[in-house]
Design a protein around this motif. Structure first.
Motif, mmCIF file in Angstrom:
data_model
loop_
_atom_site.group_PDB
_atom_site.id
_atom_site.type_symbol
_atom_site.label_atom_id
_atom_site.label_comp_id
_atom_site.label_asym_id
_atom_site.label_seq_id
_atom_site.Cartn_x
_atom_site.Cartn_y
_atom_site.Cartn_z
ATOM 1 N N MET A 1 0.839 -1.187 0.000
ATOM 2 C CA MET A 1 0.000 0.000 0.000
ATOM 3 C C MET A 1 0.878 1.244 0.000
ATOM 4 O O MET A 1 1.862 1.298 0.719
ATOM 5 C CB MET A 1 -0.866 0.054 1.252
ATOM 6 N N THR A 2 0.447 2.222 -0.779
ATOM 7 C CA THR A 2 1.178 3.480 -0.851
ATOM 8 C C THR A 2 0.188 4.639 -0.848
ATOM 9 O O THR A 2 -0.808 4.611 -1.559
ATOM 10 C CB THR A 2 2.044 3.547 -2.127
ATOM 11 N N VAL A 3 0.488 5.651 -0.048
ATOM 12 C CA VAL A 3 -0.277 6.887 -0.031
ATOM 13 C C VAL A 3 0.598 7.956 -0.676
ATOM 14 O O VAL A 3 1.725 8.168 -0.252
ATOM 15 C CB VAL A 3 -0.659 7.304 1.410
ATOM 16 N N VAL A 4 0.058 8.602 -1.712
ATOM 17 C CA VAL A 4 0.772 9.667 -2.400
ATOM 18 C C VAL A 4 0.138 10.990 -1.986
ATOM 19 O O VAL A 4 -1.083 11.153 -2.063
ATOM 20 C CB VAL A 4 0.717 9.492 -3.932
ATOM 21 N N VAL A 5 0.970 11.929 -1.543
ATOM 22 C CA VAL A 5 0.499 13.233 -1.089
ATOM 23 C C VAL A 5 1.035 14.313 -2.019
ATOM 24 O O VAL A 5 2.243 14.408 -2.217
ATOM 25 C CB VAL A 5 0.960 13.533 0.350
ATOM 26 N N GLY A 6 0.117 15.113 -2.566
ATOM 27 C CA GLY A 6 0.515 16.278 -3.351
ATOM 28 C C GLY A 6 0.721 17.440 -2.391
ATOM 29 O O GLY A 6 -0.230 17.887 -1.757
ATOM 30 N N TYR A 7 1.958 17.902 -2.269
ATOM 31 C CA TYR A 7 2.274 18.955 -1.308
ATOM 32 C C TYR A 7 2.622 20.255 -2.014
ATOM 33 O O TYR A 7 3.373 20.261 -2.992
ATOM 34 C CB TYR A 7 3.452 18.545 -0.426
ATOM 35 N N VAL A 8 2.056 21.338 -1.530
ATOM 36 C CA VAL A 8 2.466 22.692 -1.908
ATOM 37 C C VAL A 8 2.650 23.456 -0.601
ATOM 38 O O VAL A 8 1.984 23.153 0.388
ATOM 39 C CB VAL A 8 1.438 23.392 -2.825
ATOM 40 N N PRO A 9 3.558 24.428 -0.555
ATOM 41 C CA PRO A 9 3.817 25.139 0.708
ATOM 42 C C PRO A 9 2.736 26.190 1.015
ATOM 43 O O PRO A 9 2.990 27.387 0.999
ATOM 44 C CB PRO A 9 5.199 25.765 0.489
ATOM 45 N N GLU A 84 3.222 19.372 -15.942
ATOM 46 C CA GLU A 84 2.057 19.949 -15.274
ATOM 47 C C GLU A 84 1.931 19.250 -13.921
ATOM 48 O O GLU A 84 2.010 18.024 -13.847
ATOM 49 C CB GLU A 84 0.815 19.711 -16.133
ATOM 50 N N PRO A 85 1.739 19.996 -12.823
ATOM 51 C CA PRO A 85 1.683 19.366 -11.500
ATOM 52 C C PRO A 85 0.665 18.226 -11.396
ATOM 53 O O PRO A 85 0.960 17.185 -10.813
ATOM 54 C CB PRO A 85 1.316 20.523 -10.574
ATOM 55 N N SER A 86 -0.517 18.400 -11.981
ATOM 56 C CA SER A 86 -1.519 17.333 -11.881
ATOM 57 C C SER A 86 -1.071 16.082 -12.637
ATOM 58 O O SER A 86 -1.239 14.962 -12.149
ATOM 59 C CB SER A 86 -2.879 17.812 -12.403
ATOM 60 N N GLU A 87 -0.472 16.270 -13.812
ATOM 61 C CA GLU A 87 0.021 15.130 -14.577
ATOM 62 C C GLU A 87 1.128 14.411 -13.821
ATOM 63 O O GLU A 87 1.196 13.180 -13.815
ATOM 64 C CB GLU A 87 0.548 15.587 -15.940
ATOM 65 N N ASP A 88 2.010 15.188 -13.199
ATOM 66 C CA ASP A 88 3.116 14.621 -12.443
ATOM 67 C C ASP A 88 2.592 13.786 -11.274
ATOM 68 O O ASP A 88 3.053 12.668 -11.040
ATOM 69 C CB ASP A 88 4.033 15.736 -11.947
ATOM 70 N N LEU A 89 1.611 14.323 -10.546
ATOM 71 C CA LEU A 89 1.067 13.598 -9.395
ATOM 72 C C LEU A 89 0.379 12.305 -9.832
ATOM 73 O O LEU A 89 0.547 11.265 -9.203
ATOM 74 C CB LEU A 89 0.095 14.486 -8.619
ATOM 75 N N ILE A 90 -0.363 12.364 -10.922
ATOM 76 C CA ILE A 90 -1.019 11.158 -11.443
ATOM 77 C C ILE A 90 0.031 10.136 -11.876
ATOM 78 O O ILE A 90 -0.108 8.940 -11.605
ATOM 79 C CB ILE A 90 -1.970 11.518 -12.606
ATOM 80 N N ALA A 91 1.103 10.588 -12.524
ATOM 81 C CA ALA A 91 2.163 9.670 -12.954
ATOM 82 C C ALA A 91 2.840 9.017 -11.762
ATOM 83 O O ALA A 91 3.103 7.803 -11.765
ATOM 84 C CB ALA A 91 3.194 10.425 -13.805
ATOM 85 N N VAL A 92 3.109 9.792 -10.707
ATOM 86 C CA VAL A 92 3.729 9.228 -9.501
ATOM 87 C C VAL A 92 2.793 8.206 -8.870
ATOM 88 O O VAL A 92 3.220 7.119 -8.475
ATOM 89 C CB VAL A 92 4.107 10.338 -8.495
ATOM 90 N N ALA A 93 1.510 8.544 -8.772
ATOM 91 C CA ALA A 93 0.539 7.617 -8.179
ATOM 92 C C ALA A 93 0.463 6.317 -8.977
ATOM 93 O O ALA A 93 0.405 5.223 -8.402
ATOM 94 C CB ALA A 93 -0.835 8.279 -8.102
ATOM 95 N N THR A 94 0.486 6.421 -10.284
ATOM 96 C CA THR A 94 0.439 5.236 -11.142
ATOM 97 C C THR A 94 1.704 4.409 -10.963
ATOM 98 O O THR A 94 1.648 3.194 -10.763
ATOM 99 C CB THR A 94 0.267 5.654 -12.616
ATOM 100 N N GLN A 95 2.839 5.078 -11.021
ATOM 101 C CA GLN A 95 4.129 4.392 -10.898
ATOM 102 C C GLN A 95 4.272 3.710 -9.531
ATOM 103 O O GLN A 95 4.799 2.607 -9.433
ATOM 104 C CB GLN A 95 5.258 5.388 -11.108
ATOM 105 N N ALA A 96 3.801 4.370 -8.479
ATOM 106 C CA ALA A 96 3.950 3.839 -7.124
ATOM 107 C C ALA A 96 2.881 2.799 -6.777
ATOM 108 O O ALA A 96 2.944 2.196 -5.715
ATOM 109 C CB ALA A 96 3.895 4.981 -6.111
#
Length: 138
Positions: A1-9, A84-96
């Motif tokens: 199981m993996t939880v991916v968090v999109g973080y912005v400051p 694009e940040p949303s594309e990057d987050l989706i790619a990380v979630a898919t990869q992970a």
């Protein structure tokens, strides 16, 4: 199981991080925190800026997840230049192989609601797993 968090400051990013770390602890899941902000076009070293921002989070992440052999593993990922940040987050979630993606949402004006944050909308519709969208406390 993996939880991916999109973080912005921002307040929203801190709310997403807190919720994501809490979910990871509950699930005993690996955590991947992704610096999910748009790169400043005037920044001569966007990857370095991203890495420094995530390094500042390391103590908070370690504190929330605990220490020792039973603590869930975590990873801090810098933004991918040019994506694009949303594309990057989706790619990380898919990869992970993510079981959950956590993002923060901000309040929108009536006009802003017509255009819902296109990045947030894209993540909600295109993520390969459930998405937890949180807002900061009032």
């Amino acid at each position: 199981m993996t939880v991916v968090v999109g973080y912005v400051p921002t307040r929203e990013g801190r709310a997403a991080l807190a919720a994501g770390l809490a979910e990871a602890s509950r699930r005993a899941a690996r955590v991947v925190v992704v610096d999910n902000r748009r790169a400043d076009p005037d920044d001569p070293d966007p990857e370095g800026t991203s890495a420094r921002a995530l390094d500042e989070l390391r103590p908070q992440v370690e504190s929330a997840l605990g220490s020792g052999d039973d603590a869930p593993p975590y990873e801090l990922r810098t933004l991918s230049p040019g994506s694009e940040p949303s594309e990057d987050l989706i790619a990380v979630a898919t990869q992970a192989g993510a079981s959950l993606v956590v993002i923060g949402l901000r309040r929108r004006t009536p006009v802003g609601k017509l255009i819902l944050g296109s990045g947030a909308q894209r993540i909600l519709f295109d993520a390969p797993c459930p998405v937890l969208a949180v807002k900061p406390p009032a």
